[in-house]
Design a protein around this motif. Structure first.
Motif, short mmCIF file in Angstrom:
data_model
loop_
_atom_site.label_atom_id
_atom_site.label_comp_id
_atom_site.label_asym_id
_atom_site.label_seq_id
_atom_site.Cartn_x
_atom_site.Cartn_y
_atom_site.Cartn_z
N LEU A 232 81.11 8.59 91.55
CA LEU A 232 80.35 9.70 91.23
C LEU A 232 78.90 9.49 91.53
O LEU A 232 77.99 10.67 91.82
CB LEU A 232 80.43 10.16 89.68
CG LEU A 232 79.64 11.15 89.00
CD1 LEU A 232 80.04 12.26 89.54
CD2 LEU A 232 79.73 11.13 87.45
N PHE A 233 78.34 8.29 91.34
CA PHE A 233 77.02 8.22 91.70
C PHE A 233 76.87 8.20 93.18
O PHE A 233 75.63 8.94 93.60
CB PHE A 233 76.40 6.43 91.51
CG PHE A 233 76.47 6.53 89.89
CD1 PHE A 233 75.85 7.38 88.91
CD2 PHE A 233 76.87 5.32 89.22
CE1 PHE A 233 75.78 7.29 87.72
CE2 PHE A 233 76.69 4.99 87.96
CZ PHE A 233 76.15 6.07 86.95
N ILE A 234 77.43 7.67 94.10
CA ILE A 234 77.30 8.05 95.44
C ILE A 234 77.42 9.45 96.06
O ILE A 234 76.74 9.89 96.55
CB ILE A 234 78.50 7.13 96.22
CG1 ILE A 234 78.13 5.71 95.98
CG2 ILE A 234 78.54 7.56 97.87
CD1 ILE A 234 79.11 4.63 96.84
N TYR A 235 78.57 10.19 95.56
CA TYR A 235 78.62 11.58 95.82
C TYR A 235 77.28 12.36 95.29
O TYR A 235 77.01 13.54 95.66
CB TYR A 235 79.90 12.23 95.21
CG TYR A 235 81.15 11.79 96.08
CD1 TYR A 235 80.90 11.20 97.46
CD2 TYR A 235 82.57 11.58 95.72
CE1 TYR A 235 82.16 10.85 98.30
CE2 TYR A 235 83.54 11.09 96.37
CZ TYR A 235 83.28 10.55 97.59
OH TYR A 235 84.25 10.29 98.27
N THR A 236 76.85 12.10 93.99
CA THR A 236 76.05 12.83 93.37
C THR A 236 74.87 12.54 94.24
O THR A 236 73.97 13.42 94.49
CB THR A 236 75.77 12.23 91.99
OG1 THR A 236 76.80 12.67 91.28
CG2 THR A 236 74.59 13.18 91.20
N GLY A 237 74.56 11.25 94.79
CA GLY A 237 73.44 11.02 95.49
C GLY A 237 73.14 11.94 96.88
O GLY A 237 72.15 12.31 97.25
N PHE A 238 74.38 11.95 97.41
CA PHE A 238 74.40 12.60 98.65
C PHE A 238 74.46 14.27 98.46
O PHE A 238 73.68 15.01 99.26
CB PHE A 238 75.66 12.52 99.65
CG PHE A 238 75.79 11.18 100.31
CD1 PHE A 238 75.24 11.20 101.75
CD2 PHE A 238 75.91 9.81 99.69
CE1 PHE A 238 75.21 10.10 102.36
CE2 PHE A 238 76.06 8.79 100.70
CZ PHE A 238 75.55 8.89 101.80
N PHE A 239 74.81 14.68 97.35
CA PHE A 239 74.66 15.94 97.06
C PHE A 239 73.24 16.31 96.82
O PHE A 239 72.67 17.49 97.05
CB PHE A 239 75.70 16.46 95.75
CG PHE A 239 75.65 18.03 95.34
CD1 PHE A 239 76.71 18.78 95.66
CD2 PHE A 239 74.55 18.31 94.45
CE1 PHE A 239 76.74 19.91 95.49
CE2 PHE A 239 74.48 19.57 94.14
CZ PHE A 239 75.53 20.63 94.49
#
Length: 406
Positions: A232-239
């Motif tokens: 979640l942290f990685i995908y939220t960061g890219f989003f």
């Protein structure tokens, strides 16, 4: 070809990047039966290759991160154009509805694929038994909602924008904080897109998240509605990065610039990741922790540079109206939703056929895409399903072209 100025409402190269990212997902899933080791997939083919393992690892390192970055970019664009109410409504219709309906329609076929895959490795496949067990799996509800499907990405596409909107709403409560933080974030994003040192800085938080994955590389968060926090942290960061880049268009162009230095870093990080992944199962190795640290850092660097270079390549080759690519961009959402049961059933059909893995992989991908496009043209593009997935109904293209040629 028409220039991009003829299509002011669409960024064709980002449409192309999103479409190709989803098509890479089809190739990714189609490759899994040809892995040289059993990974718990529905079926394992008699013909395998280490080349497939390398492709799967590299593909999986950046494809969804790229997708979420583009999703963030377009989400902010939609919010600015249509407002909060319309944005939330569109997310619920275009993402929430396919998540629920798609799960109920696809789950029996996917579960049957796992049942038949296990049977095929014993030399006996019973299609009716597989389908009956797939339908019977509904009795497990509400447990296992995401398990056995690829629709977890829709769940995260609902969850992540909701988190971003909550943060934005909290920041907006104080005008001074909003102005200061917005200006600071704009400067940070601009620096990250322009600085040659940025990849080394960004890879540290990404590598920190990768450290807590269940295996070396990115986890697939398809086991529970409870978020996989590192993922979640990685995908939220890219989003969020895509979201912030839409506030000022120039950073995206800078981020996607292709340089020899970026290409070199990408190749170096990819080679190191491939070499170091061989130590994943060697828990007793005296330097295991150092090897894992090296892998997470190289994998994070590979992730960041591949996302950047992929967008850059799409900008170079698709920054203009291309009717074929636009059609694929329109169809790609449907293709990704529907592809997995087709892929698994075809993998089972090819599993015991004594031909080279590359021919089988290519055949599975081509048949899946062609069949999905036929279904899209006949039953989706110009129907209410197309209106849900693409925002509006669109006229059929392939059928019209065939009629005109006749």
């Amino acid at each position: 070809m028409a220039s991009s100025s003829q299509a002011p409402n669409r960024l064709d190269y980002l449409d192309a990047a999103r479409a190709l990212a989803l098509l890479l997902g089809i190739f990714f899933h189609a490759s899994l039966s040809f892995m040289p080791m059993f990974i718990g997939w529905a079926v394992m083919d008699i013909s395998t290759s280490n080349i497939v393992a390398i492709f799967v690892m590299i593909n999986h390192s950046f494809r969804m991160e790229l997708f979420f970055l583009i999703a963030g970019f377009f989400s902010h664009m939609t919010l600015q154009k249509k407002g909060m109410k319309a944005f939330i409504s569109s997310r619920l219709i275009r993402i929430g509805l396919p998540l629920v309906v798609g799960w109920f329609l696809l789950r029996p076929m996917l579960v049957s694929g796992w049942v038949m895959g296990a049977e095929s490795m014993r030399g006996d496949v019973n299609v009716l038994n597989g389908l009956s067990q797939g339908i019977a799996s509904f009795k497990e509800l509400p447990n296992g909602f995401l398990i056995g499907t690829h629709l977890w990405f829709l769940y995260y596409l609902l969850l992540i924008p909701a988190l971003v909107l909550v943060v934005c709403s909290m920041v907006s409560l104080n005008d001074k904080v909003k102005h200061t933080l917005s200006a600071s974030m704009d400067h940070v994003v601009t620096w990250l897109c322009r600085s040659s040192f940025a990849p080394f800085l960004v890879m540290l938080p990404i590598a920190s998240c990768l450290w807590f994955m269940s295996h070396w590389g990115m986890d697939t968060p398809d086991k529970s509605l409870i978020p996989n926090w590192p993922v979640l942290f990685i995908y939220t960061g890219f989003f969020s990065f895509g979201w912030l880049m839409n506030r000022q268009r120039q950073p995206l162009a800078d981020f996607a610039t292709i340089t020899w230095g970026k290409v070199f870093l990408c190749l170096l990080a990819s080679i190191l990741s491939v070499l170091l992944t061989n130590y994943q199962s060697q828990l007793g190795h005296p330097d295991y922790l150092l090897l894992k640290i090296g892998f997470t850092l190289s994998y994070a660097l590979m992730m960041w540079t591949l996302v950047s270079l992929f967008i850059g390549l799409c900008f170079r080759f698709f920054n203009r109206l291309n009717h074929t690519m636009r059609y694929l961009a329109d169809a790609s959402y449907w293709l990704y939703l529907i592809h997995l049961p087709i892929v698994i059933w075809l993998q089972i059909a090819f599993a015991e056929v004594d031909i080279h893995w590359a021919f089988k992989l290519l055949s599975i991908c081509m048949i899946t895409v062609m069949l999905s496009l036929i279904l899209y043209e006949l039953f989706v593009r110009s129907t209410v399903i197309g209106a849900v997935l693409n925002g509006r109904k669109k006229s059929r293209v392939l059928i019209s072209a065939l009629k005109s040629s006749a």
